[in-house]
Structures are given as C-alpha cells and as structure tokens.
Design a protein around this motif. Sequence first.
Motif, PDB file in Angstrom:
ATOM      1  N   ALA A  92      58.898  38.078  36.134  1.00 18.72           N
ATOM      2  CA  ALA A  92      57.773  38.521  36.946  1.00 18.72           C
ATOM      3  C   ALA A  92      56.658  39.055  36.067  1.00 18.72           C
ATOM      4  CB  ALA A  92      58.227  39.605  37.925  1.00 18.72           C
ATOM      5  N   ASN A  93      55.454  39.007  36.609  1.00 17.50           N
ATOM      6  CA  ASN A  93      54.257  39.572  35.979  1.00 17.50           C
ATOM      7  C   ASN A  93      53.785  38.669  34.841  1.00 17.50           C
ATOM      8  OD1 ASN A  93      52.123  41.255  35.550  1.00 17.50           O
ATOM      9  ND2 ASN A  93      53.349  43.110  35.240  1.00 17.50           N
ATOM     10  N   GLY A  94      52.543  38.820  34.504  1.00 12.27           N
ATOM     11  CA  GLY A  94      51.942  38.102  33.397  1.00 12.27           C
ATOM     12  C   GLY A  94      50.687  38.833  32.989  1.00 12.27           C
ATOM     13  N   THR A  95      50.278  38.645  31.764  1.00 10.06           N
ATOM     14  CA  THR A  95      49.079  39.333  31.305  1.00 10.06           C
ATOM     15  C   THR A  95      48.391  38.494  30.236  1.00 10.06           C
ATOM     16  OG1 THR A  95      48.211  41.476  30.571  1.00 10.06           O
ATOM     17  CG2 THR A  95      50.143  40.623  29.416  1.00 10.06           C
ATOM     18  N   ILE A  96      47.197  38.889  29.884  1.00  7.43           N
ATOM     19  CA  ILE A  96      46.420  38.182  28.880  1.00  7.43           C
ATOM     20  C   ILE A  96      46.747  38.755  27.513  1.00  7.43           C
ATOM     21  CG2 ILE A  96      44.104  37.630  28.084  1.00  7.43           C
ATOM     22  CD1 ILE A  96      44.959  36.329  30.737  1.00  7.43           C
ATOM     23  N   THR A 125      24.336  48.679  37.250  1.00  5.37           N
ATOM     24  CA  THR A 125      24.948  49.806  37.954  1.00  5.37           C
ATOM     25  C   THR A 125      25.868  49.346  39.076  1.00  5.37           C
ATOM     26  OG1 THR A 125      23.092  51.252  37.429  1.00  5.37           O
ATOM     27  CG2 THR A 125      24.483  51.882  39.286  1.00  5.37           C
ATOM     28  N   GLY A 126      25.448  48.371  39.866  1.00  5.26           N
ATOM     29  CA  GLY A 126      26.289  47.897  40.963  1.00  5.26           C
ATOM     30  C   GLY A 126      26.445  48.938  42.051  1.00  5.26           C
ATOM     31  N   ASP A 127      27.502  48.840  42.827  1.00  6.51           N
ATOM     32  CA  ASP A 127      27.751  49.790  43.900  1.00  6.51           C
ATOM     33  C   ASP A 127      28.056  51.162  43.318  1.00  6.51           C
ATOM     34  OD1 ASP A 127      27.434  47.763  45.737  1.00  6.51           O
ATOM     35  OD2 ASP A 127      29.577  47.319  45.849  1.00  6.51           O
ATOM     36  N   ALA A 128      27.456  52.192  43.890  1.00  8.19           N
ATOM     37  CA  ALA A 128      27.670  53.543  43.388  1.00  8.19           C
ATOM     38  C   ALA A 128      29.148  53.893  43.446  1.00  8.19           C
ATOM     39  CB  ALA A 128      26.856  54.543  44.210  1.00  8.19           C
ATOM     40  N   GLY A 129      29.636  54.423  42.324  1.00  9.99           N
ATOM     41  CA  GLY A 129      31.032  54.813  42.251  1.00  9.99           C
ATOM     42  C   GLY A 129      31.967  53.661  41.957  1.00  9.99           C
ATOM     43  N   GLN A 130      31.487  52.425  42.088  1.00  9.34           N
ATOM     44  CA  GLN A 130      32.312  51.248  41.846  1.00  9.34           C
ATOM     45  C   GLN A 130      31.846  50.471  40.623  1.00  9.34           C
ATOM     46  OE1 GLN A 130      35.068  50.712  43.749  1.00  9.34           O
ATOM     47  NE2 GLN A 130      34.505  52.616  44.773  1.00  9.34           N
ATOM     48  N   GLY A 131      30.548  50.488  40.388  1.00  9.49           N
ATOM     49  CA  GLY A 131      30.006  49.751  39.252  1.00  9.49           C
ATOM     50  C   GLY A 131      30.029  48.257  39.483  1.00  9.49           C
ATOM     51  N   THR A 132      29.835  47.504  38.413  1.00 11.72           N
ATOM     52  CA  THR A 132      29.865  46.044  38.464  1.00 11.72           C
ATOM     53  C   THR A 132      31.082  45.549  37.710  1.00 11.72           C
ATOM     54  OG1 THR A 132      27.446  45.897  38.586  1.00 11.72           O
ATOM     55  CG2 THR A 132      28.640  43.929  37.859  1.00 11.72           C
ATOM     56  N   PRO A 133      32.030  44.941  38.398  1.00 12.19           N
ATOM     57  CA  PRO A 133      33.224  44.444  37.705  1.00 12.19           C
ATOM     58  C   PRO A 133      32.906  43.211  36.869  1.00 12.19           C
ATOM     59  CG  PRO A 133      33.596  44.714  40.080  1.00 12.19           C
ATOM     60  CD  PRO A 133      32.128  44.787  39.839  1.00 12.19           C
ATOM     61  N   LEU A 134      33.847  42.832  36.034  1.00 18.06           N
ATOM     62  CA  LEU A 134      33.748  41.581  35.296  1.00 18.06           C
ATOM     63  C   LEU A 134      33.716  40.409  36.276  1.00 18.06           C
ATOM     64  CD1 LEU A 134      36.381  42.372  32.517  1.00 18.06           C
ATOM     65  CD2 LEU A 134      33.898  42.334  32.231  1.00 18.06           C
ATOM     66  N   THR A 135      33.115  39.307  35.837  1.00 18.73           N
ATOM     67  CA  THR A 135      32.908  38.155  36.708  1.00 18.73           C
ATOM     68  C   THR A 135      33.804  36.999  36.293  1.00 18.73           C
ATOM     69  OG1 THR A 135      30.579  38.799  36.897  1.00 18.73           O
ATOM     70  CG2 THR A 135      31.186  36.599  37.684  1.00 18.73           C
ATOM     71  N   PRO A 136      34.715  36.541  37.161  1.00 18.87           N
ATOM     72  CA  PRO A 136      35.518  35.374  36.802  1.00 18.87           C
ATOM     73  C   PRO A 136      34.653  34.128  36.756  1.00 18.87           C
ATOM     74  CG  PRO A 136      35.934  36.024  39.073  1.00 18.87           C
ATOM     75  CD  PRO A 136      35.058  37.079  38.489  1.00 18.87           C
ATOM     76  N   SER A 137      34.894  33.278  35.774  1.00 21.07           N
ATOM     77  CA  SER A 137      34.082  32.064  35.616  1.00 21.07           C
ATOM     78  C   SER A 137      34.551  30.945  36.525  1.00 21.07           C
ATOM     79  CB  SER A 137      34.156  31.587  34.167  1.00 21.07           C
ATOM     80  OG  SER A 137      35.469  31.134  33.858  1.00 21.07           O
ATOM     81  N   GLY A 138      35.788  31.045  37.066  1.00 22.80           N
ATOM     82  CA  GLY A 138      36.336  29.962  37.849  1.00 22.80           C
ATOM     83  C   GLY A 138      37.032  28.913  37.008  1.00 22.80           C
ATOM     84  N   LYS A 139      37.020  29.098  35.691  1.00 18.33           N
ATOM     85  CA  LYS A 139      37.687  28.142  34.798  1.00 18.33           C
ATOM     86  C   LYS A 139      38.631  28.875  33.834  1.00 18.33           C
ATOM     87  CE  LYS A 139      33.456  27.991  31.970  1.00 18.33           C
ATOM     88  NZ  LYS A 139      33.908  28.839  30.879  1.00 18.33           N
ATOM     89  N   GLY A 140      39.180  29.987  34.334  1.00 17.79           N
ATOM     90  CA  GLY A 140      40.180  30.689  33.542  1.00 17.79           C
ATOM     91  C   GLY A 140      39.608  31.591  32.478  1.00 17.79           C
ATOM     92  N   LYS A 177      43.486  39.904  36.116  1.00 19.82           N
ATOM     93  CA  LYS A 177      43.154  39.547  37.500  1.00 19.82           C
ATOM     94  C   LYS A 177      42.040  38.522  37.571  1.00 19.82           C
ATOM     95  CE  LYS A 177      42.544  43.785  39.016  1.00 19.82           C
ATOM     96  NZ  LYS A 177      42.252  44.910  39.943  1.00 19.82           N
ATOM     97  N   LYS A 178      41.068  38.617  36.669  1.00 20.57           N
ATOM     98  CA  LYS A 178      39.949  37.679  36.697  1.00 20.57           C
ATOM     99  C   LYS A 178      40.355  36.296  36.205  1.00 20.57           C
ATOM    100  CE  LYS A 178      37.309  41.021  38.002  1.00 20.57           C
ATOM    101  NZ  LYS A 178      36.934  41.132  39.424  1.00 20.57           N
ATOM    102  N   VAL A 179      41.306  36.252  35.281  1.00 23.24           N
ATOM    103  CA  VAL A 179      41.673  34.988  34.650  1.00 23.24           C
ATOM    104  C   VAL A 179      42.792  34.278  35.416  1.00 23.24           C
ATOM    105  CG1 VAL A 179      42.695  33.970  32.577  1.00 23.24           C
ATOM    106  CG2 VAL A 179      40.883  35.679  32.371  1.00 23.24           C
ATOM    107  N   LEU A 180      43.819  35.030  35.820  1.00 24.16           N
ATOM    108  CA  LEU A 180      44.945  34.417  36.521  1.00 24.16           C
ATOM    109  C   LEU A 180      44.663  34.400  38.016  1.00 24.16           C
ATOM    110  CD1 LEU A 180      47.993  35.930  34.612  1.00 24.16           C
ATOM    111  CD2 LEU A 180      46.829  33.754  34.242  1.00 24.16           C
ATOM    112  N   THR A 181      43.869  33.429  38.429  1.00 24.63           N
ATOM    113  CA  THR A 181      43.521  33.247  39.833  1.00 24.63           C
ATOM    114  C   THR A 181      43.981  31.869  40.281  1.00 24.63           C
ATOM    115  OG1 THR A 181      41.359  32.252  39.415  1.00 24.63           O
ATOM    116  CG2 THR A 181      41.466  34.662  39.462  1.00 24.63           C
TER     117      THR A 181
END
Length: 493
Positions: free
Chosen positions: A394-398, A317-332, A367-371
């Motif tokens: 400009a811009n990039g996406t998966i 559930t995470g924070d009410a109204g916000q939920g739990t976002p996806l988790t970046p692994s730190g390795k792309g 956002k999680k991958v391109l950090t």
Amino acid sequence: MNAQTVQETIELVKGAYTLNKTVTTANDLVAYDLQAPAKNLYPVVTPLRNKIPRVPGKGGVATNWRTVKAIIGSGYDSSPWIPEGQRSARMSYSTAPVAANYVTIGEEDAVTFEAEHAGEGFEDVRATMATRLLQKTMLKEENAILGGNGSLQLGTPGAPALSAAGTTGTLPAATYSVKAVALTLEGYINSSVAAGVATVKNITGADGQQYTLNGGSSNISAGATQAVTLGQILAATVANVVGAVAYAWFVGAAGSETLQAITTINSATFSAPLLTGKQPATAITADCSANPGLAFDGLITTAFNPANNAYVITLPTGDAGQGTPLTPSGKGSVEEIDMMFKAMWDLYELSPTVLYVNSQELQNLTKKVLTSNSAPLLRVNTDAQSEQPFRLAANGTISFYFNPFTADGGKMIPVLLHPKVPPGTIIGWCQELPLWYQNNQVSNVAEVHTRQDYYQLDYPITKRMWESGVYAEEVLAVYAPFAMGILTNIGNG
C-alpha cells in the motif's frame, strides 16, 4: 528495672516485629534495574553538512575569489564570421570579485565533578558530553548552511489586506486589527505561537561576557482593521516579503493585538475566538531578521538575494489561509517545477541535481503526480507458477522527478526530505555543474571554507567542573548561486 518490666518490654518488641510477617516489594527492599548508558532519543539529521565539501582556508578575515560571469564575443556575440584575410576583433569578459567573511560557530557544555563521580558505572559523562556537544554544533551548522542570514534584511511588511465573509465562524463580533511580521528560515525555526516571535536574545557566555543575537523576524507592519459579525471569518493577506518563508499574525483590538498564528504562506484566516495570553504586538519593535558580521548567508538566503540571479518564484496569494497549491500538469508532473527546470536550462543551461522538500510538500507532490491522468499507476509482478496469491504494498510516493531539460536527454532528480525546509517551500539545487561548463575551475558549486575547522577546547579548571567547547571558523562559499531554484508560498493541497 525489675524482671516484670524486662519481660513486658520484650513482649512489646516481639509484637512490633510481628506486625509485618512478610517482606514484599512495598518495603522497597529491591534493586534498581537501570539500563546503562542513557538512550539518546534525538535525531541528528545533517544532509547538507555531510555532502558539502569542507576546504581549508589560508588565514585572513575572508575567503576571496573572482568570477568570470561571461565571455563576450566581438561583433555580434554569437556570430563567428570573418572576411577573407582579415582578423577578428577582440573578445571581452564580464568579471566580478567576491568575498565571504569568516564567522565563528560553536557550542559549550560542562560537567561537574559530582556528576562525573555519580555517573560511574552508568556512563562516562565526560565522553558523552563531548559527543552530544559535537552533535549539537553539527545541527546548528546544518541550520546555518540552509538558512543562515548575515545580509538580507526583511524590513517592514506592508499593512495586511483584510476581509470578512462566511457564516460558520465562531469569532465574536468586533472590529479587529491585524498586523504581520515576516520570518526568515531562522525566524520560522526560532518562533512559535506558544513561545512568541523570536526578536533579540541577550546571551551571557560561559566566560561571563554578553552578546546579542537576532532571531530572524522583520519589524511589525502597520495595522489594518476589519469589522466582523458573528459567524464571519476574518481573512488577512500581506504582500510577499523577499527572503521570508513564513509570517506571524497579531490580531486583536487596535493597540492590543497578540500573536495568533504563524503560517508558511502570506495569508491567514481566523474563525474561532482568539487565543489568550500570547505575545503582544508591542514586543516587536525592530527588524531582527539578520545577524550582520556574526552570520554567513546560507543557501536559501543566497538564493533569495536578487543580485545572485537564482530562480525564485513566489506563488500567488490565492485563497486567504489556503494559498495557491501546486498545479498538476496532467502528464504526471507539476507545472511549477517543470517551469523551474525549463527556466534554469534556458538561462544557465543546467539542471538541479536534487530537490529538498518538507514532508507536507512531499505529500502534495505525490498527490499532484499520482492521479488518474498519470496512468499506469499500478504494476503487479507475480510468478505465474506460484500458487500463492499476489500481494500489494500500500501507499506510494515520489522519490525521483524526471527533468527533460538537459543536454544529455534528461535526468532523474532525487526528491529528498529535509527536516528544516519549511512547509510551502521547495528547493532545487545543482550541487555539481554539468560537464559542458568546461574549465570552470569550480570543482564544488558550494564549499564550507574553513579558516579553522572543528576544534575542541578543554578549559583550565577554575571551578569544580570540566568545561568544554566546540568551535569552527568558517563561511559557506557559494560559487554558482544561479544554480539554485526556490518555489515558495505554496499552499497546502
């Protein structure tokens, strides 16, 4: 009439005609520049319908098949050892019969004789009616393939858990009651805060006969109450309901709750004065989540069914109204997707061949991958001999996601937008079983099995109009339901 009267009359007529000495566009003596034909400004995006093979059936009320779920070795299943001169014990099988009932899908339209005649020189309204009728049937079929529900009942959610905190809200001080309704994909598509939660619709067909369709909503939960002081924000969460991709929230004084929000996570917050004139909670009186006998189960419903052993993970559930976002692994990469890939390999030795996402989740994945931890983020290609400065886009996406958990060293999986996948949900699907499923007799992981594929009916003239319908008798046969993965209840962020 004497000569004087005649002359006076002539002078009056001359005066009348000299009032407007110049003809302008204000006189409306102009042509009408109408471009023909009509411009069809609606999307027809049906990727699943376009990709899934259509296979003719052989009559009957259902298509049937048998599944060999496992071959089980004698002795220890994985140990092949036999003493000299002796024979092995006999292996065994795990099998299951499967049946999928045919259902009818369709849509109708009509053109009056007057409309046909009035459209001459503009467009052939009978022909364009047929085209639009076919397109609408295809769009409805796409929704059915993705989220049709003929079997999975959502039931009644538990009462929400409530809390109040903060100092920035403008919600008036009061004691509020909150009730929740779970929504299937059909329910999410059919419902809105403005129009209300879809429950049951009584439909009168073009033949005058009536039938009812369930809109895709669960029964309403019991209410929970919470006192709120001015400045506080009311937060509500409800236990996840299997098969739900969204939740509708009814808030107000106990007994007078009205629809205030629809979220694609199992929580919501309310910080401003409540909306007025919205659907009352009393409109929800039964579980209207499925259409048994009328609908077939789409891909999402098939995956949600616990008996089908698909990989389904509901984020906390995470924070009410916000939920739990996806988790970046730190390795792309993203932890939850990596875990899904690993689990599907560990359990069934296969990999998704496509990820279907909503635009929100495509942004979140990017956002999680391109950090800053996923360098290098930028590569510049330029001609060293060129006198022109290099230019950047400009811009990039998966567009692809690499899955290392495959027997052939890894696979690049396309990440595709689907207009009907809801925010907060990601679907991984193996559209083709890998080569090491030898002799699997499953040329297609899923098929639209048609007892009678698309056919058009032009009805006899009984009114001064042309009446037409497009129908198909079919079922989605998913032979390998375990070849799907779903991540749901994903927070936006």
